[in-house]
Design a protein around this motif. Structure first.
Motif, PDB file in Angstrom:
ATOM      1  N   LYS A 229      46.439 -41.584 -29.321  1.00  0.00           N
ATOM      2  CA  LYS A 229      47.188 -41.415 -30.578  1.00  0.00           C
ATOM      3  C   LYS A 229      46.302 -41.100 -31.764  1.00  0.00           C
ATOM      4  CE  LYS A 229      48.654 -45.610 -30.378  1.00  0.00           C
ATOM      5  NZ  LYS A 229      47.360 -45.820 -30.886  1.00  0.00           N
ATOM      6  N   SER A 230      45.242 -41.896 -31.906  1.00  0.00           N
ATOM      7  CA  SER A 230      44.425 -41.747 -33.123  1.00  0.00           C
ATOM      8  C   SER A 230      43.814 -40.355 -33.207  1.00  0.00           C
ATOM      9  CB  SER A 230      43.298 -42.792 -33.169  1.00  0.00           C
ATOM     10  OG  SER A 230      43.783 -44.009 -32.692  1.00  0.00           O
ATOM     11  N   THR A 231      43.340 -39.839 -32.084  1.00  0.00           N
ATOM     12  CA  THR A 231      42.756 -38.498 -32.075  1.00  0.00           C
ATOM     13  C   THR A 231      43.815 -37.475 -32.441  1.00  0.00           C
ATOM     14  OG1 THR A 231      41.312 -39.185 -30.292  1.00  0.00           O
ATOM     15  CG2 THR A 231      41.560 -36.810 -30.606  1.00  0.00           C
ATOM     16  N   GLN A 232      44.976 -37.573 -31.819  1.00  0.00           N
ATOM     17  CA  GLN A 232      46.014 -36.563 -32.067  1.00  0.00           C
ATOM     18  C   GLN A 232      46.570 -36.652 -33.487  1.00  0.00           C
ATOM     19  OE1 GLN A 232      46.651 -33.930 -30.314  1.00  0.00           O
ATOM     20  NE2 GLN A 232      45.174 -34.602 -28.783  1.00  0.00           N
ATOM     21  N   SER A 233      46.693 -37.854 -34.019  1.00  0.00           N
ATOM     22  CA  SER A 233      47.234 -37.934 -35.382  1.00  0.00           C
ATOM     23  C   SER A 233      46.215 -37.381 -36.370  1.00  0.00           C
ATOM     24  CB  SER A 233      47.651 -39.361 -35.735  1.00  0.00           C
ATOM     25  OG  SER A 233      46.555 -40.212 -35.757  1.00  0.00           O
ATOM     26  N   ARG A 234      44.939 -37.608 -36.087  1.00  0.00           N
ATOM     27  CA  ARG A 234      43.894 -37.052 -36.961  1.00  0.00           C
ATOM     28  C   ARG A 234      43.938 -35.516 -36.913  1.00  0.00           C
ATOM     29  NH1 ARG A 234      39.192 -35.516 -35.559  1.00  0.00           N
ATOM     30  NH2 ARG A 234      39.107 -36.720 -33.626  1.00  0.00           N
ATOM     31  N   LEU A 235      44.067 -34.960 -35.700  1.00  0.00           N
ATOM     32  CA  LEU A 235      44.109 -33.501 -35.560  1.00  0.00           C
ATOM     33  C   LEU A 235      45.337 -32.917 -36.261  1.00  0.00           C
ATOM     34  CD1 LEU A 235      42.931 -33.120 -31.852  1.00  0.00           C
ATOM     35  CD2 LEU A 235      41.627 -32.562 -33.921  1.00  0.00           C
ATOM     36  N   LEU A 236      46.462 -33.631 -36.169  1.00  0.00           N
ATOM     37  CA  LEU A 236      47.666 -33.130 -36.842  1.00  0.00           C
ATOM     38  C   LEU A 236      47.492 -33.175 -38.360  1.00  0.00           C
ATOM     39  CD1 LEU A 236      50.539 -32.027 -36.714  1.00  0.00           C
ATOM     40  CD2 LEU A 236      51.321 -34.387 -36.975  1.00  0.00           C
ATOM     41  N   ALA A 237      46.900 -34.256 -38.841  1.00  0.00           N
ATOM     42  CA  ALA A 237      46.677 -34.352 -40.291  1.00  0.00           C
ATOM     43  C   ALA A 237      45.804 -33.181 -40.748  1.00  0.00           C
ATOM     44  CB  ALA A 237      46.033 -35.694 -40.632  1.00  0.00           C
ATOM     45  N   GLU A 238      44.782 -32.845 -39.967  1.00  0.00           N
ATOM     46  CA  GLU A 238      43.900 -31.706 -40.318  1.00  0.00           C
ATOM     47  C   GLU A 238      44.695 -30.396 -40.312  1.00  0.00           C
ATOM     48  OE1 GLU A 238      40.528 -31.666 -37.627  1.00  0.00           O
ATOM     49  OE2 GLU A 238      39.875 -33.619 -38.391  1.00  0.00           O
ATOM     50  N   HIS A 239      45.520 -30.244 -39.280  1.00  0.00           N
ATOM     51  CA  HIS A 239      46.338 -29.022 -39.161  1.00  0.00           C
ATOM     52  C   HIS A 239      47.232 -28.857 -40.400  1.00  0.00           C
ATOM     53  CE1 HIS A 239      49.101 -26.058 -37.421  1.00  0.00           C
ATOM     54  NE2 HIS A 239      50.094 -26.858 -37.783  1.00  0.00           N
ATOM     55  N   LEU A 240      47.849 -29.941 -40.806  1.00  0.00           N
ATOM     56  CA  LEU A 240      48.756 -29.872 -41.961  1.00  0.00           C
ATOM     57  C   LEU A 240      47.992 -29.606 -43.251  1.00  0.00           C
ATOM     58  CD1 LEU A 240      51.182 -32.778 -40.992  1.00  0.00           C
ATOM     59  CD2 LEU A 240      51.779 -30.356 -41.180  1.00  0.00           C
ATOM     60  N   ARG A 241      46.822 -30.214 -43.365  1.00  0.00           N
ATOM     61  CA  ARG A 241      46.014 -29.963 -44.576  1.00  0.00           C
ATOM     62  C   ARG A 241      45.596 -28.502 -44.625  1.00  0.00           C
ATOM     63  NH1 ARG A 241      43.297 -35.331 -43.538  1.00  0.00           N
ATOM     64  NH2 ARG A 241      44.513 -36.727 -44.856  1.00  0.00           N
ATOM     65  N   ASP A 242      45.199 -27.966 -43.457  1.00  0.00           N
ATOM     66  CA  ASP A 242      44.810 -26.552 -43.407  1.00  0.00           C
ATOM     67  C   ASP A 242      45.961 -25.655 -43.834  1.00  0.00           C
ATOM     68  OD1 ASP A 242      42.331 -27.279 -42.545  1.00  0.00           O
ATOM     69  OD2 ASP A 242      42.657 -26.766 -40.423  1.00  0.00           O
ATOM     70  N   ALA A 243      47.187 -26.122 -43.570  1.00  0.00           N
ATOM     71  CA  ALA A 243      48.367 -25.320 -43.939  1.00  0.00           C
ATOM     72  C   ALA A 243      48.784 -25.562 -45.390  1.00  0.00           C
ATOM     73  CB  ALA A 243      49.520 -25.641 -42.994  1.00  0.00           C
TER      74      ALA A 243
END
Ligand code: TYD
Length: 219
Positions: free
Chosen positions: A11-25
């Motif tokens: 979970k922690s890895t995937q939520s971090r990656l999603l947060a990065e994805h959203l910030r990039d957007a």
């Protein structure tokens, strides 16, 4: 949006990656977690995860609910109100699965307790990282860190928790995205990002300057 799953499910890895994805957007993102997303929550986390003696299941359920009440009122709702997208590790589904089913309290009562604690705040989307409890245990063993009170429960407990999460996802299909936690981290990240992008597009949200959902739902 929230991430759920057993201990060691990624979970922690995937939520971090999603947060990065959203910030990039271009979104403004708050990446937070329960238990422990506030100063009070940090103290509750220490108690509920690392207290050496016994904590009875009802007290444990109330501690998680207290952490959640404070976190939602002081961090999550203010963030949502200012248009921030909230990505959170664990939320009320963890209480239903771990305390309601794992600890064999009443699942419906535990859900009600969390809804009372948060004045009814539910996520727009919940990503469930589903992983066989034996595989999850293997990952935790490999990480070689000391188990907390919940991680230290036996495989039978963790199997019940896994079944409970899957049952929750079945009941609320619209809210959940269930993914196979044994897939590679990069494949999972792509799938999760695609579902979130779809959700945001459905709502016509292009950047986090727009409101993300009504005031009773998390980002
Ligand atoms: P987590 O922060 O995901 O653990 P870690 O930092 O080791 O990845 O969660 C801590 C533990 O708390 C986890 O075993 C699940 C448990 N938990 C509950 O039992 N009920 C709850 O409501 C929550 C939020 C967590």
């Amino acid at each position: 949006m929230t991430f759920e799953g057993g201990d060691g499910s990624g979970k922690s890895t995937q939520s971090r990656l999603l947060a990065e994805h959203l910030r990039d957007a271009g979104h403004t993102v708050l990446h937070t977690r329960e238990p422990g997303g506030t100063e009070v929550g940090h103290e509750i986390r220490e108690l509920v995860l690392h207290h050496r003696g016994d904590i009875v299941p009802r007290a444990e359920a109330l501690l998680y609910a207290a952490d959640r009440a404070h976190h939602v009122a002081t961090v999550v709702r203010p963030a949502l109100a200012s248009g921030v997208t909230v990505v959170q590790d664990r939320y009320l589904d963890s209480s239903v699965a771990y305390q309601g089913v794992g600890r064999e309290l009443d699942a419906a009562e535990i859900r009600e307790l969390s809804l009372w604690a948060t004045e009814g705040l539910l996520p727009d989307l919940t990503v469930l990282l589903d992983l066989d409890e034996a595989d999850a245990r293997g990952r935790l063993d490999a990480a070689n860190k000391r188990f907390d009170r919940l991680e230290a429960q036996g495989t039978e407990f963790h199997a019940r928790v896994r079944t409970a999460f899957l049952a929750l996802a079945e009941v609320e299909r619209g809210r959940f995205l269930v993914v196979d936690g044994s897939e590679s981290s990069s494949d999972l990240a792509v799938k999760i990002a695609a579902r979130i992008d779809e959700l945001l597009a459905e709502r016509g949200i292009e950047s986090a300057t727009s409101a993300s959902g009504s005031d009773v739902r998390t980002g």
